[in-house]
Design a protein around this motif. Structure first.
Motif, PDB file in Angstrom:
ATOM      1  N   ASP A 178       2.520  17.355 -15.323  1.00 54.16           N
ATOM      2  CA  ASP A 178       2.600  15.988 -14.787  1.00 54.16           C
ATOM      3  C   ASP A 178       1.299  15.622 -14.073  1.00 54.16           C
ATOM      4  O   ASP A 178       1.297  15.141 -12.940  1.00 54.16           O
ATOM      5  N   THR A 179       0.169  15.863 -14.737  1.00 51.37           N
ATOM      6  CA  THR A 179      -1.146  15.636 -14.159  1.00 51.37           C
ATOM      7  C   THR A 179      -1.894  14.580 -14.966  1.00 51.37           C
ATOM      8  O   THR A 179      -1.922  14.636 -16.192  1.00 51.37           O
ATOM      9  N   GLN A 180      -2.499  13.636 -14.277  1.00 53.52           N
ATOM     10  CA  GLN A 180      -3.337  12.627 -14.917  1.00 53.52           C
ATOM     11  C   GLN A 180      -4.785  13.108 -14.870  1.00 53.52           C
ATOM     12  O   GLN A 180      -5.289  13.428 -13.797  1.00 53.52           O
ATOM     13  N   VAL A 181      -5.428  13.175 -16.002  1.00 53.76           N
ATOM     14  CA  VAL A 181      -6.819  13.607 -16.079  1.00 53.76           C
ATOM     15  C   VAL A 181      -7.693  12.369 -16.255  1.00 53.76           C
ATOM     16  O   VAL A 181      -7.425  11.528 -17.103  1.00 53.76           O
ATOM     17  N   SER A 223     -23.822   5.527 -19.528  1.00 53.91           N
ATOM     18  CA  SER A 223     -23.404   4.189 -19.950  1.00 53.91           C
ATOM     19  C   SER A 223     -22.043   4.258 -20.640  1.00 53.91           C
ATOM     20  O   SER A 223     -21.660   5.313 -21.166  1.00 53.91           O
ATOM     21  N   PRO A 224     -21.322   3.143 -20.671  1.00 55.73           N
ATOM     22  CA  PRO A 224     -20.043   3.122 -21.394  1.00 55.73           C
ATOM     23  C   PRO A 224     -20.206   3.527 -22.862  1.00 55.73           C
ATOM     24  O   PRO A 224     -19.332   4.184 -23.422  1.00 55.73           O
ATOM     25  N   LEU A 240     -14.196   7.230 -16.832  1.00 52.80           N
ATOM     26  CA  LEU A 240     -14.537   6.076 -16.023  1.00 52.80           C
ATOM     27  C   LEU A 240     -16.039   6.010 -15.810  1.00 52.80           C
ATOM     28  O   LEU A 240     -16.687   7.030 -15.582  1.00 52.80           O
ATOM     29  N   GLY A 241     -16.586   4.830 -15.874  1.00 50.72           N
ATOM     30  CA  GLY A 241     -18.016   4.643 -15.690  1.00 50.72           C
ATOM     31  C   GLY A 241     -18.392   4.568 -14.221  1.00 50.72           C
ATOM     32  O   GLY A 241     -17.734   3.904 -13.432  1.00 50.72           O
ATOM     33  N   PRO A 289     -22.321   5.040  -7.486  1.00 53.16           N
ATOM     34  CA  PRO A 289     -21.717   4.887  -6.163  1.00 53.16           C
ATOM     35  C   PRO A 289     -20.605   5.901  -5.879  1.00 53.16           C
ATOM     36  O   PRO A 289     -20.527   6.436  -4.770  1.00 53.16           O
ATOM     37  N   VAL A 290     -19.766   6.200  -6.861  1.00 51.46           N
ATOM     38  CA  VAL A 290     -18.695   7.177  -6.648  1.00 51.46           C
ATOM     39  C   VAL A 290     -19.285   8.584  -6.539  1.00 51.46           C
ATOM     40  O   VAL A 290     -18.914   9.365  -5.662  1.00 51.46           O
ATOM     41  N   THR A 291     -20.224   8.885  -7.406  1.00 50.90           N
ATOM     42  CA  THR A 291     -20.885  10.190  -7.375  1.00 50.90           C
ATOM     43  C   THR A 291     -21.529  10.429  -6.011  1.00 50.90           C
ATOM     44  O   THR A 291     -21.421  11.519  -5.444  1.00 50.90           O
TER      45      THR A 291
END
Length: 109
Positions: A15-18, A25-26, A43-44, A49-51
């Motif tokens: 029950d894990t979302q990867v 780039s996309p 996800l792009g 910013p997330v990194t």
């Protein structure tokens, strides 16, 4: 890649979302997913910013040109948003430990 597919199959049973996150780039992410038969969303993070927020940016210099890439990492985040396990490396991360952590967490619930 075969080991990755086996681990993804095991994760689906826990029950894990990867999700993948990439600074590429996309178009590159799409090509990578097709080439490697990846079925989970990538996800792009264009510009990083997330990194940066996760402290995974690595900077280096190639012949006087500053470059920035992401370190390889796997995070297991519980349903409340808490990071319960992480693996960080400069090369690809073996997801086996994360799979085992997901399996243990499912058994506890």
């Amino acid at each position: 890649m075969k080991a990755l597919q086996q681990n993804l199959t095991k994760l689906e049973g826990t029950d894990t979302q990867v999700l993948g996150v990439s600074m590429d780039s996309p178009f590159s992410n799409f090509a990578f997913a097709q080439q490697n038969e990846i079925s989970f969303p990538i996800l792009g993070d264009w510009g990083g910013p997330v990194t940066n927020q996760y402290g995974l940016t690595q900077k280096f210099d190639i012949q006087g040109v500053a470059m920035e890439t992401a370190r390889r990492a796997t995070f297991l985040i519980d349903k409340s948003g808490k990071i319960v396990s992480e693996q960080i490396d400069d090369a690809a991360v073996d997801p086996t430990k994360t799979v085992e952590a997901c399996e243990r967490r499912k058994l506890k619930n």
